[in-house]
Design a protein around this motif. Sequence first.
Motif, PDB file in Angstrom:
ATOM      1  N   GLU A  11       0.864  -1.206  -0.021  1.00 22.55           N
ATOM      2  CA  GLU A  11       0.096   0.070   0.141  1.00 22.55           C
ATOM      3  C   GLU A  11       0.804   1.277  -0.031  1.00 22.55           C
ATOM      4  OE1 GLU A  11      -2.866  -0.375   3.128  1.00 22.55           O
ATOM      5  OE2 GLU A  11      -3.973  -2.211   2.216  1.00 22.55           O
ATOM      6  N   ASP A  65      -4.709  -6.913  -3.156  1.00 27.06           N
ATOM      7  CA  ASP A  65      -4.852  -6.685  -1.748  1.00 27.06           C
ATOM      8  C   ASP A  65      -3.786  -7.816  -1.043  1.00 27.06           C
ATOM      9  OD1 ASP A  65      -6.138  -9.193  -1.853  1.00 27.06           O
ATOM     10  OD2 ASP A  65      -8.072  -8.428  -1.293  1.00 27.06           O
ATOM     11  N   TRP A  66      -3.870  -7.648   0.045  1.00 25.43           N
ATOM     12  CA  TRP A  66      -2.783  -8.539   0.773  1.00 25.43           C
ATOM     13  C   TRP A  66      -3.021  -9.988   0.622  1.00 25.43           C
ATOM     14  CZ3 TRP A  66       1.836  -8.675   2.606  1.00 25.43           C
ATOM     15  CH2 TRP A  66       2.340  -9.593   3.646  1.00 25.43           C
TER      16      TRP A  66
END
Length: 156
Positions: A11, A65-66
């Motif tokens: 991020e 995303d993660w």
Amino acid sequence: MSYILRLALFEPDIPQNTAALLRTCGCLGVACEIIEPCGFIFSDNHMRRIGMDYMEKVALTHHVDWDSFQSSYPGDRRILLTTKVARPYTAFTFRAGDTLIMGCESAGAPNFVHAQVDERLTIPMAPGMRSLNMATSAAIVMAEALRQLDGFPKTE
């Protein structure tokens, strides 16, 4: 193409740091992973403007995303660079396939990232100093990992 080392940006929120690291990855032959969301609009045109012609030389993968990132490259170690541990990167043995992870510039990596990585390393600093610039930190540790792995690009 297979890469000896990967750099993951969790991020990222400063486009100039991201562009600097994309350029560094391109020059050093390190693959780069961007874990969204970014704190800026990540578009090819925008990054090309900041990263100049180096963007064409970067092996870049986006992850939404993660969790998406975690499902990639099974079996490879995830190594978080953080100021929240005492283990220095200089006392660590890197392996081919390792992925170095940098937290976002403004907040670092959240606890769930710390809990899910294989290793957490720091860069030793002078007393009273908090941290280096994220791009600088990544370059320092990438260089050591590549040195250990004899992974710098070969010159003809």
